[in-house]
Each structure stands twice: as structure tokens, then as C-alpha cells.
Design a protein around this motif. Sequence first.
Motif, PDB file in Angstrom:
ATOM      1  N   ASN A 172       0.823  -1.206   0.000  1.00 31.91           N
ATOM      2  CA  ASN A 172       0.000   0.000   0.000  1.00 31.91           C
ATOM      3  C   ASN A 172       0.862   1.263   0.000  1.00 31.91           C
ATOM      4  O   ASN A 172       0.568   2.234  -0.706  1.00 31.91           O
ATOM      5  N   ALA A 173       1.918   1.241   0.789  1.00 28.31           N
ATOM      6  CA  ALA A 173       2.793   2.411   0.868  1.00 28.31           C
ATOM      7  C   ALA A 173       3.455   2.696  -0.474  1.00 28.31           C
ATOM      8  O   ALA A 173       3.606   3.852  -0.877  1.00 28.31           O
ATOM      9  N   CYS A 174       3.847   1.648  -1.180  1.00 29.07           N
ATOM     10  CA  CYS A 174       4.462   1.821  -2.498  1.00 29.07           C
ATOM     11  C   CYS A 174       3.501   2.510  -3.458  1.00 29.07           C
ATOM     12  O   CYS A 174       3.884   3.429  -4.191  1.00 29.07           O
ATOM     13  N   LEU A 175       2.254   2.093  -3.437  1.00 31.69           N
ATOM     14  CA  LEU A 175       1.272   2.654  -4.364  1.00 31.69           C
ATOM     15  C   LEU A 175       0.892   4.075  -3.974  1.00 31.69           C
ATOM     16  O   LEU A 175       0.537   4.877  -4.844  1.00 31.69           O
ATOM     17  N   LYS A 176       0.947   4.414  -2.698  1.00 31.94           N
ATOM     18  CA  LYS A 176       0.684   5.794  -2.281  1.00 31.94           C
ATOM     19  C   LYS A 176       1.813   6.708  -2.746  1.00 31.94           C
ATOM     20  O   LYS A 176       1.579   7.828  -3.188  1.00 31.94           O
ATOM     21  N   ARG A 177       3.055   6.237  -2.626  1.00 26.08           N
ATOM     22  CA  ARG A 177       4.196   7.040  -3.079  1.00 26.08           C
ATOM     23  C   ARG A 177       4.211   7.117  -4.600  1.00 26.08           C
ATOM     24  O   ARG A 177       4.588   8.121  -5.185  1.00 26.08           O
ATOM     25  N   GLY A 178       3.826   6.021  -5.265  1.00 32.05           N
ATOM     26  CA  GLY A 178       3.843   5.979  -6.718  1.00 32.05           C
ATOM     27  C   GLY A 178       5.114   5.410  -7.298  1.00 32.05           C
ATOM     28  O   GLY A 178       5.220   5.238  -8.509  1.00 32.05           O
ATOM     29  N   PHE A 179       6.077   5.102  -6.450  1.00 31.24           N
ATOM     30  CA  PHE A 179       7.359   4.520  -6.843  1.00 31.24           C
ATOM     31  C   PHE A 179       7.843   3.630  -5.696  1.00 31.24           C
ATOM     32  O   PHE A 179       7.382   3.778  -4.562  1.00 31.24           O
ATOM     33  N   PRO A 180       8.791   2.728  -5.945  1.00 29.52           N
ATOM     34  CA  PRO A 180       9.421   2.025  -4.829  1.00 29.52           C
ATOM     35  C   PRO A 180      10.031   3.048  -3.874  1.00 29.52           C
ATOM     36  O   PRO A 180      10.681   4.006  -4.306  1.00 29.52           O
ATOM     37  N   GLY A 181       9.767   2.864  -2.574  1.00 29.79           N
ATOM     38  CA  GLY A 181      10.184   3.870  -1.610  1.00 29.79           C
ATOM     39  C   GLY A 181      11.012   3.304  -0.481  1.00 29.79           C
ATOM     40  O   GLY A 181      11.828   2.399  -0.687  1.00 29.79           O
ATOM     41  N   MET A 182      10.765   3.806   0.713  1.00 30.55           N
ATOM     42  CA  MET A 182      11.550   3.404   1.865  1.00 30.55           C
ATOM     43  C   MET A 182      10.901   2.231   2.600  1.00 30.55           C
ATOM     44  O   MET A 182      11.002   2.092   3.821  1.00 30.55           O
ATOM     45  N   ALA A 183      10.215   1.412   1.798  1.00 30.53           N
ATOM     46  CA  ALA A 183       9.734   0.093   2.219  1.00 30.53           C
ATOM     47  C   ALA A 183       8.923   0.155   3.505  1.00 30.53           C
ATOM     48  O   ALA A 183       7.929   0.879   3.578  1.00 30.53           O
ATOM     49  N   ASP A 184       9.338  -0.616   4.535  1.00 25.88           N
ATOM     50  CA  ASP A 184       8.518  -0.705   5.746  1.00 25.88           C
ATOM     51  C   ASP A 184       8.535   0.584   6.556  1.00 25.88           C
ATOM     52  O   ASP A 184       7.655   0.806   7.384  1.00 25.88           O
ATOM     53  N   VAL A 185       9.520   1.460   6.345  1.00 31.38           N
ATOM     54  CA  VAL A 185       9.492   2.767   6.997  1.00 31.38           C
ATOM     55  C   VAL A 185       8.319   3.576   6.447  1.00 31.38           C
ATOM     56  O   VAL A 185       7.566   4.201   7.200  1.00 31.38           O
ATOM     57  N   ASP A 186       8.147   3.566   5.127  1.00 29.94           N
ATOM     58  CA  ASP A 186       6.966   4.191   4.530  1.00 29.94           C
ATOM     59  C   ASP A 186       5.695   3.539   5.058  1.00 29.94           C
ATOM     60  O   ASP A 186       4.723   4.222   5.396  1.00 29.94           O
ATOM     61  N   ALA A 187       5.698   2.231   5.103  1.00 27.98           N
ATOM     62  CA  ALA A 187       4.497   1.488   5.493  1.00 27.98           C
ATOM     63  C   ALA A 187       4.051   1.826   6.906  1.00 27.98           C
ATOM     64  O   ALA A 187       2.862   2.038   7.165  1.00 27.98           O
ATOM     65  N   SER A 188       4.993   1.870   7.832  1.00 29.30           N
ATOM     66  CA  SER A 188       4.629   2.170   9.215  1.00 29.30           C
ATOM     67  C   SER A 188       4.166   3.613   9.357  1.00 29.30           C
ATOM     68  O   SER A 188       3.281   3.926  10.156  1.00 29.30           O
ATOM     69  N   MET A 189       4.761   4.525   8.566  1.00 26.46           N
ATOM     70  CA  MET A 189       4.338   5.923   8.613  1.00 26.46           C
ATOM     71  C   MET A 189       2.920   6.078   8.080  1.00 26.46           C
ATOM     72  O   MET A 189       2.105   6.803   8.663  1.00 26.46           O
ATOM     73  N   LEU A 190       2.610   5.404   6.985  1.00 28.79           N
ATOM     74  CA  LEU A 190       1.253   5.435   6.446  1.00 28.79           C
ATOM     75  C   LEU A 190       0.258   4.934   7.483  1.00 28.79           C
ATOM     76  O   LEU A 190      -0.783   5.560   7.731  1.00 28.79           O
ATOM     77  N   TRP A 191       0.585   3.815   8.116  1.00 27.16           N
ATOM     78  CA  TRP A 191      -0.300   3.230   9.126  1.00 27.16           C
ATOM     79  C   TRP A 191      -0.465   4.174  10.312  1.00 27.16           C
ATOM     80  O   TRP A 191      -1.574   4.370  10.814  1.00 27.16           O
ATOM     81  N   LEU A 192       0.619   4.777  10.780  1.00 26.03           N
ATOM     82  CA  LEU A 192       0.555   5.721  11.897  1.00 26.03           C
ATOM     83  C   LEU A 192      -0.327   6.912  11.542  1.00 26.03           C
ATOM     84  O   LEU A 192      -1.180   7.331  12.343  1.00 26.03           O
ATOM     85  N   PHE A 193      -0.137   7.470  10.352  1.00 30.13           N
ATOM     86  CA  PHE A 193      -0.940   8.618   9.949  1.00 30.13           C
ATOM     87  C   PHE A 193      -2.425   8.256   9.869  1.00 30.13           C
ATOM     88  O   PHE A 193      -3.292   9.073  10.195  1.00 30.13           O
ATOM     89  N   GLN A 194      -2.725   7.056   9.434  1.00 29.40           N
ATOM     90  CA  GLN A 194      -4.124   6.614   9.389  1.00 29.40           C
ATOM     91  C   GLN A 194      -4.728   6.550  10.784  1.00 29.40           C
ATOM     92  O   GLN A 194      -5.882   6.926  11.004  1.00 29.40           O
ATOM     93  N   ARG A 195      -3.950   6.069  11.759  1.00 32.46           N
ATOM     94  CA  ARG A 195      -4.445   5.978  13.133  1.00 32.46           C
ATOM     95  C   ARG A 195      -4.664   7.380  13.717  1.00 32.46           C
ATOM     96  O   ARG A 195      -5.641   7.605  14.456  1.00 32.46           O
ATOM     97  N   ILE A 196      -3.762   8.295  13.425  1.00 34.88           N
ATOM     98  CA  ILE A 196      -3.917   9.666  13.923  1.00 34.88           C
ATOM     99  C   ILE A 196      -5.168  10.302  13.332  1.00 34.88           C
ATOM    100  O   ILE A 196      -5.943  10.964  14.040  1.00 34.88           O
ATOM    101  N   LYS A 197      -5.381  10.092  12.049  1.00 34.45           N
ATOM    102  CA  LYS A 197      -6.580  10.623  11.391  1.00 34.45           C
ATOM    103  C   LYS A 197      -7.835  10.051  12.031  1.00 34.45           C
ATOM    104  O   LYS A 197      -8.821  10.774  12.273  1.00 34.45           O
ATOM    105  N   GLU A 198      -7.821   8.760  12.334  1.00 37.83           N
ATOM    106  CA  GLU A 198      -8.972   8.118  12.974  1.00 37.83           C
ATOM    107  C   GLU A 198      -9.228   8.651  14.382  1.00 37.83           C
ATOM    108  O   GLU A 198     -10.334   8.543  14.904  1.00 37.83           O
ATOM    109  N   ASP A 199      -8.210   9.242  14.975  1.00 38.62           N
ATOM    110  CA  ASP A 199      -8.353   9.826  16.312  1.00 38.62           C
ATOM    111  C   ASP A 199      -9.003  11.202  16.266  1.00 38.62           C
ATOM    112  O   ASP A 199      -9.100  11.883  17.290  1.00 38.62           O
TER     113      ASP A 199
END
Length: 561
Positions: free
Chosen positions: A291-318
Amino acid sequence: MNGFLFATKAMLKDKRPIVQSKAGNFCGFEAYGNIHFAIDGTLFNEAELLEQTQTTTLPEAIYCGWQKWGEDLVSHMRGAFAFALFDESTFYFAKDALGLHPLYYGMKDGFFCGSDINQLYEMGLFEPVVDRDGLTQLFAIGPAMDEHQTLYRDVRMPAMGEYGVYQLKSGQVETHVYYELRACRHADTFEQTVQKVRDLITASIHEQLPYVQGSLLSGGLDSSILCAVGAKQEGFRTYALDYEGNSEHFVGNTFQVSLDAHYIDLMVKRFGFPHQLFTISQQTLCDEVANACLKRGFPGMADVDASMLWLFQRIKEDGVHAVFSGECSDEAFCGYPWEYREELQCDTFPWTRYSTDRVRLLHEDLKDLPLAEYAKKRYDQTVAKVQRLAEDSEADYRARVHTMLVVHWFMQTLTVRQATMSDGAGLRVFAPFADPRIFDYAYNIPWTMKFADGEEKGILRKAFAEALPDAILHRKKNPYPKTHHPHYAKLIAAKLKEACADPDSVLHQLFDAQKLHALIESGGESYQQPWYGQLMSGPQLLAYLYQIHVWANHYQVRIEK
């Protein structure tokens, strides 16, 4: 980031642009007089722009500013944004001075530009072709990208501090630099410098504070400064990330010396703001890599991107719509280890030093890609921009070189990560350290002041010495947290192995089959050197290669060797 798209495909027919905007675009698409314009991001000096143009609304100000300043318009705009304007004959497009927002452009049946690569792809405005130049870039500096050229043959970017002009009559695009770091004599005393650093940063935080409801908090110097100042705002809250089982498996090293929990607790106890810790499971982290790769649109910083995306989603849900991030402080104040540790000095990008190791992973058809030569060429071009004053010491000049390198390359990878992951979560993230006024001043602070008391970012520590707990004030820099759990390595290795089982996967065109197999079976340990900085090694490299598979499959990338 909310996204905009301008294209001339229909314009040549009916003289007006195609525009698509996502909901929530706070500046949005506007038309005034004979101009159409779009801003994806935030202008922090809107009031100043209104005063300079003697207008009362942003559309009026943009229109009058275009009439008054022409192509110099963007130099009067301060914020974090991508911007485009059309006045019937000219397309004008620009990034903010420090390149905090992505912006892409290209030529197909005319001209197109947009702030979201996915929009451009979905509209069919480019063919996803990656030629040898793109492959060289992917493996020489990836997950970073060239300042001006994406991995795709036909999609380009303006660099930070650049604007571009496309004339319909000529059909040509020209780009121009409107902002760059300039060497100036630093006349302030040490005490005056400490005060000026504190004043500039505090002013930037206060300017952006009305937009946010809280901040990320790692317990490091940068996020703690933001939270110490922001805590005075009623309802200010903080957020942090951890990984399931990380404390049991963490082993410190010279780059990541400590975990965050203790330091976060010190800040929460001192300032009393509500704090929320979100802990991501290893399985969820693995699942989010694609999911993080597709949000960036290119190969990115892998699981660092992934955890940041997930964290931002949780903050938004708060129930939070915007937060602070400490991004860009290290670039302004020389906080990276290669900027002061002699053993990390080199004559290429210090975060991608191991080109020979990368070549060994590649398919036989690609082993002649000039990875080292490409990186060195881009390195030399960047260093050539560095101005040197007669009074600069060798340490001062080296600091200028490293600042120029990280600002134009390393920082751009991180700002794109933050912009795209926050956009994917519907959250706005502001970086008060990323203010050109701070960068202009910090760039010219002598090294002896920057490295005060022998500490990286010593001048910044001095500036906020009275605001922070002592343990945080002198905490060594830690990068964005990553997982240390061995279970993650098994999970992501399984994902990559499954990708390799696909006979149509691009992995078979790009990598040596035996080397790739060994990498998977070893959990990434067969590749001894870090791929990018210190965050991408072992399992993180597996995740990056898996993202290459996901990216190529999703965009139906055509490789031209």
C-alpha cells in the motif's frame, strides 16, 4: 496533499484546462480574470501576499501577482505547496522553495502537470516506460530519484526551488531556479546566533501552530522542540509509533543508540499533553508495504513508509486533521553522522556508497549499468553549486557541501515520503523546521557554532536548553524507528518469494536469480551493506525489492534494457 492536475490535451481544442481535485483541497483550483491556477498545499504568507498586491482574496492576489511579477511570482510565495497557473498561452508551475510537495510534468498530446503521479497515470497521460537511464537511477540512488527526472522516461520534475514554463506556441518547457542556498558572511556572535536560531524556529512553529492539533513525538531533539513550544496551545496532543515486540529484539548501534519510550515519557510528564502510542504488528507492517508503495507511486523506503502510512491513518482516525513533524531539522543543522564522522566521508553520496554490492544483485543484462558513475556525476553537479567564502575553514566548507547534498537529495526522499504517506491517510503534516528563513540562516552558521560542545546540532541544543529535559537535550540522534523483530524478516521474505514465483514478475528481468534466492533465504542478511542510509538493510532491503515488484505490476511498467 490533496492533488491537482492540469493538462492541455483538451485545452488545445477548447482553450481551457482539464482539472481534477480531491476533496479537502484547502487552496484548490480557482479561476480569476484570464488565469486558472491550483495550489496543492499551504501558503503561510497569504496575508503578506494580499498586502503586497493590495487585494483581499487569494485568487485576486495570484492574478495581480502574476501581472506584477510574472515568472517571479513564486518567489513571493512561502509555504509547502505545488503550484500551477495557466493564462491562455503559458503554463507556469513550481514547487515551494524546499521541495516539500511532489510535482510532475511531461509531454503527451501537449503538456501535463500534476501533484499526484497516480492521477497522471490513471488519466493515461504517460506510458510507464523505464529505460536504461531509469534503471540506472533506480539502482544507483534508489529509493531517491533524480532532481529532474522520475524513473519513467516521459515524466519529469522541477527540482526544489525551481519553476517551469511551458509555452503553447513553442511547445517547449524551460525550468529556472528561483531559490538556492547562498553563502553569506555570518556576523553574529555565538550568543546572538543562539538567540536568532531560537527566534526563527519559534516563529515558524507559531506561524504554523494554528493549522495543527498536535505533533509526532519521538523523544528526540527535533520533535521535542516542536512539542515544548506547541504545548502552550490548548488541546495540543502527541503521537508516537512502536513496533510489536521491538523492545525485546532491539540491539543498539552507532546509528540507532536507543529506543524512544523513556524519552517520550519524560516529555509527557514535563508538559502534560495527552499522548497516544500506536503499536503496529509485524503482520500489519508487512501487509502495508505494498500500500505504501502505491501511495508514493514509486518504490520507496519500504517498511518505513508502510509504518508511517499506518501511523498517519491511526492519527486521522483519532479525529485529528493535522500534526507537526520534526522533518528537515537534520538537514538545516547538520545532524547526520556522515557530516561529522571522518570514517563516513567519501566522494559520492554517503548514504548510497556501495554501488559494487548493488551491481552484484543485478541480472546479467544490467551489470554494465554505470551505477557508480551516475551517482558520482550527480554528486559532482551538486557540489559544484556550493559557494565558498574566503573566511570559510575546511570544516565550514565541508558543512556547506554536506548541507547542499542532503537538502537536494536525501531530504527530498524524506519529504516525498511524508507528503505521500500523509496524503494517503488524509492527514496534513507540517514541518516547521522546513522554513527557507531557517535554512538561509543556518547554512551560514560557522561549523564551530553548529557543532557546539562537540555535539551534532549543538547550536540547536543551545537554543532550546531551557525548554527541554536535560536527557532529551543531549540525546544522540536516532533515525525514524524501524522494526527489529526477526518475525518481520520471515514475513517479508515470504512475500518476496511469492512474488518471485510469478513468472511475469519484473524481478526476473532485473535481478540475478541465485543472488535473489540467497537474499530471500537469508532474510536479507546475504547483502552485507545498508542499501540506503542505515534504515534499509536486511529485511528492509527485501521489502524494497518487493515494492519494485508491486510497483511494476500495478503500473504495468515496461522495461527497456
